[in-house]
Scaffold this active site. Structure first.
Site, PDB file in Angstrom:
ATOM      1  N   HIS A  61       0.802  -1.234   0.000  1.00 40.65           N
ATOM      2  CA  HIS A  61       0.000   0.000   0.000  1.00 40.65           C
ATOM      3  C   HIS A  61       0.831   1.279   0.000  1.00 40.65           C
ATOM      4  O   HIS A  61       0.291   2.362  -0.128  1.00 40.65           O
ATOM      5  CB  HIS A  61      -0.967   0.022   1.187  1.00 40.65           C
ATOM      6  CG  HIS A  61      -0.290   0.294   2.498  1.00 40.65           C
ATOM      7  ND1 HIS A  61       0.392  -0.657   3.192  1.00 40.65           N
ATOM      8  CD2 HIS A  61      -0.180   1.430   3.222  1.00 40.65           C
ATOM      9  CE1 HIS A  61       0.883  -0.138   4.296  1.00 40.65           C
ATOM     10  NE2 HIS A  61       0.559   1.134   4.342  1.00 40.65           N
TER      11      HIS A  61
HETATM   12  C1  UD1 Z   1      -2.472   5.301   6.140  1.00 39.56           C
HETATM   13  C2  UD1 Z   1      -1.185   5.731   6.868  1.00 39.56           C
HETATM   14  C3  UD1 Z   1      -0.123   4.647   6.693  1.00 39.56           C
HETATM   15  C4  UD1 Z   1      -0.659   3.300   7.103  1.00 39.56           C
HETATM   16  C5  UD1 Z   1      -1.912   2.997   6.308  1.00 39.56           C
HETATM   17  C6  UD1 Z   1      -2.521   1.667   6.618  1.00 39.56           C
HETATM   18  C7  UD1 Z   1      -0.706   8.142   6.859  1.00 39.56           C
HETATM   19  C8  UD1 Z   1       0.179   9.174   6.298  1.00 39.56           C
HETATM   20  N1  UD1 Z   1      -0.625   6.927   6.273  1.00 39.56           N
HETATM   21  O1  UD1 Z   1      -2.179   5.252   4.765  1.00 39.56           O
HETATM   22  O2  UD1 Z   1       0.990   4.976   7.507  1.00 39.56           O
HETATM   23  O3  UD1 Z   1       0.328   2.317   6.853  1.00 39.56           O
HETATM   24  O4  UD1 Z   1      -2.864   4.027   6.613  1.00 39.56           O
HETATM   25  O5  UD1 Z   1      -3.638   1.466   5.837  1.00 39.56           O
HETATM   26  O6  UD1 Z   1      -1.425   8.401   7.787  1.00 39.56           O
HETATM   27  N2  UD1 Z   1      -9.540   4.632   1.909  1.00 39.56           N
HETATM   28  C9  UD1 Z   1     -10.722   3.937   1.830  1.00 39.56           C
HETATM   29  N3  UD1 Z   1     -11.337   3.601   2.997  1.00 39.56           N
HETATM   30  C10 UD1 Z   1     -10.826   3.916   4.207  1.00 39.56           C
HETATM   31  C11 UD1 Z   1      -9.616   4.636   4.258  1.00 39.56           C
HETATM   32  C12 UD1 Z   1      -8.981   4.964   3.098  1.00 39.56           C
HETATM   33  O7  UD1 Z   1     -11.236   3.627   0.773  1.00 39.56           O
HETATM   34  O8  UD1 Z   1     -11.436   3.554   5.227  1.00 39.56           O
HETATM   35  C13 UD1 Z   1      -8.866   4.975   0.654  1.00 39.56           C
HETATM   36  C14 UD1 Z   1      -9.133   6.362   0.203  1.00 39.56           C
HETATM   37  O9  UD1 Z   1      -9.233   6.366  -1.184  1.00 39.56           O
HETATM   38  C15 UD1 Z   1      -7.896   7.109   0.617  1.00 39.56           C
HETATM   39  C16 UD1 Z   1      -6.822   6.060   0.490  1.00 39.56           C
HETATM   40  O10 UD1 Z   1      -7.470   4.838   0.838  1.00 39.56           O
HETATM   41  O11 UD1 Z   1      -7.668   8.232  -0.164  1.00 39.56           O
HETATM   42  C17 UD1 Z   1      -5.657   6.279   1.372  1.00 39.56           C
HETATM   43  O12 UD1 Z   1      -6.068   6.459   2.732  1.00 39.56           O
HETATM   44  P1  UD1 Z   1      -5.199   7.381   3.728  1.00 39.56           P
HETATM   45  O13 UD1 Z   1      -5.736   7.345   5.091  1.00 39.56           O
HETATM   46  O14 UD1 Z   1      -5.006   8.717   3.115  1.00 39.56           O
HETATM   47  O15 UD1 Z   1      -3.778   6.719   3.708  1.00 39.56           O
HETATM   48  P2  UD1 Z   1      -3.331   5.212   3.683  1.00 39.56           P
HETATM   49  O16 UD1 Z   1      -2.677   4.946   2.382  1.00 39.56           O
HETATM   50  O17 UD1 Z   1      -4.414   4.275   4.113  1.00 39.56           O
END
Ligand code: UD1
Length: 405
Positions: free
Chosen positions: A207
């Protein structure tokens, strides 16, 4: 004493669960203890959040800030604005933040600027890679935290080298491993997906933006994964970001066409831990999985060029492989042929980290450590640093061999 505990994103939940439980156990003998669980809503799907609360027996959050996804600045800013309101309404003595996600840094900064003391659980991890958003979050959080709880001796040393006052640093062990040890037997009784048998499959998780946001890099990694799947079936629970990229880059259909690769939704805690604990090999770019595989004695190949958790390479089962397809193939075939190498469980990864954290926190009095209290409508004061904070240290245990299945 009023304590706010912050949970924001998936890797936070297994660290927060044991802390909530340890606080709950103290509530009966501390009439003044009040605990508020705040979920920022950084992760919000059932798969990424809700199921973890159920699996880990974490109480429903008292407050959900519901911030959702966004750019880093947007998400961080929204957490800060919403959490400032919570601090002003609740006037906590302490805010506990865990890990290195945007919610961790946003809530730490917000609390500290209001003069609320901040405890950082999992302090001192350093990848020394400033292109990782998590590294920026770690550095910002650690430099302002009042209590810094570390998982290992390397993190403790990192903080000392950075000039953090020694009395603030406490090597307590790993709360993520507290969860693992508590739930691993339940996890092992979850059924394996049809057609898979114990120690005869591998797991892939990806990821990190550095791996999944570049079409050529992602395609190269998957190329290696396809070759590995000719030897061992691979389960690939795909993070929403990764699934989005696979679709965007036109890589999903060909991946799904391979009989030996199973792309699934993100799995909740127990099924995922159940899979990992019975796998033959894990390929990942996650942080926490490097630690979980070390405790379980499962070979782990980390598809990154650095790690903030070097202890898992030094004493555990983790090998840094990077993202070069040839290097991934070579490392995977070696691990599959040779099996797990000799490894140990790092010191104090014994299931009692949260107990130690809560004992230390509850024994730190309001004036022990700190700087400036500037909560609106409260008199400001500056208190000195104390070198004689009385700490209730729990008995240490020695490093032990990995769990046997
Ligand atoms: C975040 C953390 C990362 C951790 C990861 C685990 C930061 C900077 N990054 O990254 O350290 O390893 O979580 O997953 O805080 N999304 C969904 N559903 C959700 C949450 C996210 O669909 O419940 C999608 C959205 O499109 C979002 C993308 O995932 O834009 C990324 O989510 P985000 O929280 O921005 O960062 P992660 O890549 O999950």
């Amino acid at each position: 004493m009023k304590i706010i505990v912050i949970a924001g994103a998936r890797p936070n939940f297994m660290k927060v669960g044991p802390i909530m439980e340890a606080l709950r156990l103290h509530r009966s003998d501390r009439a003044d203890l009040s605990i508020v669980l705040v979920h920022t809503g950084q992760h919000y799907d059932q798969d990424m959040s809700g199921s973890f609360f159920t699996d880990l027996h974490i109480p429903e959050p008292d407050i959900n800030l519901g911030v959702g996804s966004g750019s880093h600045a947007d998400q961080t800013a929204r957490i800060m604005v919403a959490f400032e309101r919570v601090c002003l309404d609740h006037r906590p003595d302490w805010v506990i933040v865990v890990g290195d996600v945007n919610s961790t840094m946003a809530c730490a900064i917000t609390a500290k600027k209001l003069g609320v003391k901040v405890a950082h659980v999992e302090a001192g991890l350093r990848s020394c890679d400033m292109t990782m958003p998590e590294e920026i979050n770690r550095l910002c959080t650690d430099v302002i935290a009042d209590l810094l709880f570390t998982t290992d001796v390397i993190s403790t040393e990192n903080l000392r080298r950075e000039g953090i006052q020694n009395t603030k640093i406490h090597f307590v062990g790993n709360t993520m491993i507290d969860s693992l040890l508590r739930f691993v037997n339940d996890a092992r009784s979850t059924p394996l997906p049809e057609g898979l048998s114990d120690r005869r499959f591998a797991i892939l998780t990806l990821h990190r933006p550095s791996n999944v946001d570049s079409p050529s890099k992602l395609a190269g990694i998957l190329d290696a994964v396809l070759d590995i799947s000719a030897v061992v079936p691979i389960v690939f629970p795909a993070h929403p970001r990764t699934l989005g990229r696979l679709k965007e880059f036109g890589l999903l259909a060909s991946l799904e066409a391979h009989r030996n690769i199973r792309v699934t939704e993100p799995l909740s805690y127990l099924p995922f831990l159940g899979l990992v604990s019975r796998s033959q090999l894990v390929l990942t770019d996650s942080g926490g999985i490097q630690e979980e595989t070390t405790v379980l004695g499962i070979p782990c190949l980390t598809l990154r060029s650095n790690t903030e958790r070097p202890i898992t390479c030094e004493v555990g089962t983790n090998v840094l492989v990077g993202s070069d397809p040839q290097a991934i193939r070579h490392a995977a075939f070696t691990a599959l042929n040779e099996g797990p190498r000799n490894s140990r469980i790092p010191e104090k990864w014994d299931g009692r980290a949260a107990e130690r954290i809560v004992a230390i926190l509850l024994n730190s009095s309001r004036d022990d450590i700190f700087d400036v209290v500037r909560m609106p409508n409260q008199p400001s004061h500056i208190s000195g640093h104390s070198d004689t904070v009385e700490i209730l240290e729990l008995q240490d245990t020695h490093a032990s061999p990995p769990l046997q299945s």
